[in-house]
Design an enzyme around this catalytic site. Structure first.
Site, PDB file in Angstrom:
ATOM      1  N   PRO A  11       0.968  -1.130   0.040  1.00  0.00           N
ATOM      2  CA  PRO A  11      -0.107   0.200   0.073  1.00  0.00           C
ATOM      3  C   PRO A  11       0.822   1.295   0.009  1.00  0.00           C
ATOM      4  CG  PRO A  11      -0.050  -1.183   2.238  1.00  0.00           C
ATOM      5  CD  PRO A  11       0.735  -2.121   1.203  1.00  0.00           C
ATOM      6  N   ASN A  12       0.211   2.318  -0.824  1.00  0.00           N
ATOM      7  CA  ASN A  12       0.785   3.736  -0.975  1.00  0.00           C
ATOM      8  C   ASN A  12       2.145   3.645  -1.612  1.00  0.00           C
ATOM      9  OD1 ASN A  12      -1.330   4.756   1.006  1.00  0.00           O
ATOM     10  ND2 ASN A  12      -0.269   3.769   2.475  1.00  0.00           N
ATOM     11  N   ARG A  19       5.120  10.884  -2.703  1.00  0.00           N
ATOM     12  CA  ARG A  19       4.724  10.714  -1.191  1.00  0.00           C
ATOM     13  C   ARG A  19       6.015  10.905  -0.506  1.00  0.00           C
ATOM     14  NH1 ARG A  19       4.799   4.562   1.234  1.00  0.00           N
ATOM     15  NH2 ARG A  19       4.137   4.939   3.208  1.00  0.00           N
ATOM     16  N   TYR A  24      11.028   8.862   1.106  1.00  0.00           N
ATOM     17  CA  TYR A  24      11.007   7.955   0.147  1.00  0.00           C
ATOM     18  C   TYR A  24      11.847   8.523  -1.022  1.00  0.00           C
ATOM     19  CZ  TYR A  24       7.906   5.598   3.356  1.00  0.00           C
ATOM     20  OH  TYR A  24       7.479   5.268   4.622  1.00  0.00           O
ATOM     21  N   ASN A  75       8.143  -5.471  -1.050  1.00  0.00           N
ATOM     22  CA  ASN A  75       8.276  -4.259  -0.113  1.00  0.00           C
ATOM     23  C   ASN A  75       6.690  -4.037   0.244  1.00  0.00           C
ATOM     24  OD1 ASN A  75       7.900  -2.078   1.441  1.00  0.00           O
ATOM     25  ND2 ASN A  75       8.918  -0.768  -0.017  1.00  0.00           N
ATOM     26  N   ALA A  78       3.165  -0.740   4.793  1.00  0.00           N
ATOM     27  CA  ALA A  78       2.821  -0.939   6.248  1.00  0.00           C
ATOM     28  C   ALA A  78       2.232  -2.481   6.395  1.00  0.00           C
ATOM     29  CB  ALA A  78       1.670   0.076   6.544  1.00  0.00           C
ATOM     30  N   GLU A  99      13.136  -9.011   1.410  1.00  0.00           N
ATOM     31  CA  GLU A  99      12.337  -8.031   1.889  1.00  0.00           C
ATOM     32  C   GLU A  99      13.144  -6.777   1.528  1.00  0.00           C
ATOM     33  OE1 GLU A  99      11.618  -8.605   5.915  1.00  0.00           O
ATOM     34  OE2 GLU A  99      10.622  -6.653   6.221  1.00  0.00           O
ATOM     35  N   HIS A 101      12.922  -2.494   2.274  1.00  0.00           N
ATOM     36  CA  HIS A 101      12.469  -1.110   2.688  1.00  0.00           C
ATOM     37  C   HIS A 101      13.255   0.071   2.161  1.00  0.00           C
ATOM     38  CE1 HIS A 101       9.445  -3.393   5.003  1.00  0.00           C
ATOM     39  NE2 HIS A 101      10.590  -4.020   5.479  1.00  0.00           N
ATOM     40  N   ARG A 108      12.932   4.428  12.594  1.00  0.00           N
ATOM     41  CA  ARG A 108      11.769   5.273  12.603  1.00  0.00           C
ATOM     42  C   ARG A 108      11.055   4.819  13.805  1.00  0.00           C
ATOM     43  NH1 ARG A 108       9.210   4.931   6.664  1.00  0.00           N
ATOM     44  NH2 ARG A 108       8.078   6.682   7.648  1.00  0.00           N
TER      45      ARG A 108
HETATM   46  C1  DQA Z   1       8.270   0.920   3.971  1.00  0.00           C
HETATM   47  C2  DQA Z   1       8.358   1.181   5.480  1.00  0.00           C
HETATM   48  C3  DQA Z   1       7.012   1.065   5.931  1.00  0.00           C
HETATM   49  O1  DQA Z   1       7.091   1.145   7.316  1.00  0.00           O
HETATM   50  C4  DQA Z   1       5.973   2.043   5.470  1.00  0.00           C
HETATM   51  O2  DQA Z   1       4.721   1.727   5.863  1.00  0.00           O
HETATM   52  C5  DQA Z   1       5.811   1.961   3.832  1.00  0.00           C
HETATM   53  C6  DQA Z   1       7.381   2.013   3.157  1.00  0.00           C
HETATM   54  C7  DQA Z   1       9.637   1.429   3.119  1.00  0.00           C
HETATM   55  O3  DQA Z   1       9.791   1.046   1.951  1.00  0.00           O
HETATM   56  O4  DQA Z   1      10.388   2.190   3.855  1.00  0.00           O
HETATM   57  O5  DQA Z   1       4.880   2.071   3.310  1.00  0.00           O
HETATM   58  O6  DQA Z   1       8.226  -0.169   3.537  1.00  0.00           O
END
Ligand code: DQA
Length: 145
Positions: A11-12, A19, A24, A75, A78, A99, A101, A108
């Site tokens: 998501p997102n 964003r 990011y 990735n 959340a 994985e 991020h 964080r």
């Molecule tokens: C994320 C880190 C997560 O905590 C966050 O909710 C994201 C992006 C990252 O790529 O740093 O949506 O996965």
């Protein structure tokens, strides 16, 4: 037949580049797809990047990967911190799982410090910006060759 790696995004991440760029960055998911494809090509691998804001869709892609992909770079956004269902799907998958991020989740909020997916992933990239995807793909290439 050439091997395939799925690059799954939660998501997102469709808003990548727009964003919270201070966290990011300004690269988009299209840039990520292009960078990973370039690395994958060096190893004769096909990469396929997908993104969904819906947990069930990500689970369906992981199931699909059981038949179609030798590796998954994920990735989960959340869902990393909440989804036992994604962990279960990955546990039912036999290929290599990395994985990624973009941000350093450990630097964080404390709710980002725990990852269900890390219980399954062979490796984790965090805090390398979008380059983390290409670095994960390079390692995937050497493992799959
Ligand atoms: C994320 C880190 C997560 O905590 C966050 O909710 C994201 C992006 C990252 O790529 O740093 O949506 O996965």
């Amino acid at each position: 037949m050439s091997k395939t790696v799925y690059i799954l995004n939660g998501p997102n991440l469709n808003l990548l580049g727009k964003r919270q760029p201070e966290i990011y960055g300004y690269d988009t998911l299209e840039d990520v797809a292009a960078n990973c494809a370039k690395v994958a090509e060096e190893f004769g691998i096909t990469s396929k990047l997908m993104q969904s804001n819906h947990e069930g869709q990500i689970i369906d892609w992981i199931h699909e990967a059981r038949e179609k992909a030798q590796g998954i770079i994920i990735n989960p956004g959340a869902f990393t911190h909440t989804s036992v269902a994604i962990l279960d799907a990955l546990n039912a998958y036999e290929g290599v799982v990395f994985e990624v991020h973009i941000s350093n989740v450990h630097k964080r909020e404390s709710f980002r410090h725990h990852s269900y997916v890390s219980l399954r992933a062979e490796g984790v990239m965090a805090g390398f910006g979008v380059e983390g995807y290409a670095l994960a793909m390079r390692r995937m290439g050497s493992l799959l060759k």
